[in-house]
Design a protein around this motif. Structure first.
Motif, short mmCIF file in Angstrom:
data_model
loop_
_atom_site.label_atom_id
_atom_site.label_comp_id
_atom_site.label_asym_id
_atom_site.label_seq_id
_atom_site.Cartn_x
_atom_site.Cartn_y
_atom_site.Cartn_z
N TRP A 253 35.55 37.83 36.85
CA TRP A 253 35.73 39.21 37.31
C TRP A 253 35.94 40.16 36.13
O TRP A 253 35.36 41.25 36.09
N ASN B 275 31.01 31.14 40.12
CA ASN B 275 30.33 32.41 39.88
C ASN B 275 28.98 32.13 39.23
O ASN B 275 28.91 31.55 38.14
N GLU C 64 37.55 32.27 38.19
CA GLU C 64 37.38 33.46 39.02
C GLU C 64 37.92 34.71 38.34
O GLU C 64 37.28 35.75 38.31
N GLU D 29 33.58 43.32 35.07
CA GLU D 29 34.13 44.67 34.95
C GLU D 29 33.88 45.25 33.56
O GLU D 29 33.56 46.42 33.42
#
Length: 280
Positions: A273, A261, A269, A277
């Protein structure tokens, strides 16, 4: 005659601190949890949460029977064993990844919080007759004083979770026996200085009567980065190797997705995420 000594008082003090610290840890993990809107139905919770609820049901029944018989030593020993063996040294440790690293409203995290809320609610009620002030303080923090004094409450009815049967109980006996074997293998690797913490390891388990589907659950309760089960009925072998991938700066698991990322190159990962968020 009632024996007493500095050693006896010390052991009782240790037991009291275990209970008080367990209350504090559970309350801390429930800081952002509201039962009315965040609770997860029992039938939708992961296997680990259902396991600890089965142990909680057995504890509740045993302690209530001990109170009925005025057997207060059995109350003390029952609570102490549950706190030290099932809760502090097992369930809370195994849930840390879900509680601290999953997204705030992730179903797995909310499931763990729902279960912890039920555990705390039950434990405070069971301890209240013999720990009046500590139980009152914990109850006030749990309910924000909305339900009045703990000493005006009744014991909770704790039922076995749906689907808990002799087959599931036998499965957990195998899982916990395998966990002990994995921990022994991890300790040997630590002593040889080939690994440090358990999250630096990946495990291959062969034999033992477990299925490959049990791998994820065993990985969770053994606190390792990766665990694979090769089914078989033969002699159990546990192989430990340094975990592949790079350590995630957030969850500390070793994952091959770390660095993929661009916005969060230091995260795996899942954690990348969650970070995105949360920022959104």
């Amino acid at each position: 005659d009632v024996p007493f000594s500095t050693e006896i008082f010390g052991r009782v003090g240790d037991s009291y601190r275990l209970l008080r610290n367990s209350f504090r840890i559970l309350l801390g993990n429930l800081a952002d949890f509201e039962s009315a809107k965040d609770a997860v139905p029992t039938e939708k919770r992961p296997a680990l949460d259902r396991y600890i609820l089965a142990k909680l049901a057995a504890l509740s029944q045993g302690v209530r029977e001990a109170y009925e018989a005025y057997n207060f030593p059995a109350v003390y020993h029952g609570l102490n064993r549950f706190l030290s063996v099932e809760l502090s040294a097992f369930y809370i440790d195994a849930c840390k990844d879900r509680i601290y690293c999953d997204a705030e409203n992730d179903p797995g995290r909310r499931s763990a919080q729902t279960t912890m809320h039920e555990i705390l609610d039950t434990l405070v009620r069971l301890a209240a007759p013999v720990l009046a002030f500590t139980a009152e303080e914990a109850w006030e923090n749990l309910t924000a004083k909305k339900q009045g004094s703990i000493h005006l409450q009744t014991f909770r009815e704790v039922n076995l979770p749906p689907g808990w049967n002799p087959e599931e109980e036998a499965r957990w006996e195998k899982l916990l026996a395998m966990r002990s074997k994995v921990n022994e293998a991890l300790e040997k690797e630590r002593q040889a200085k080939r690994i440090g913490k358990s999250l630096e390891a990946e495990i291959l388990v062969e034999g033992g009567g477990l299925s490959s589907e049990d791998g994820g659950l065993l990985e969770e309760i053994c606190l390792v980065s990766h665990l694979e089960i090769k089914p078989g009925a033969g002699e159990v072998t546990v192989k430990v190797a340094p975990a592949r991938g790079t350590r995630c700066a957030r969850c500390w698991k070793h994952e091959e997705s770390v660095g993929q990322n661009k916005e969060h190159p230091e995260l795996c990962e899942r954690c990348a995420w969650v970070a995105q968020e949360t920022a959104a």
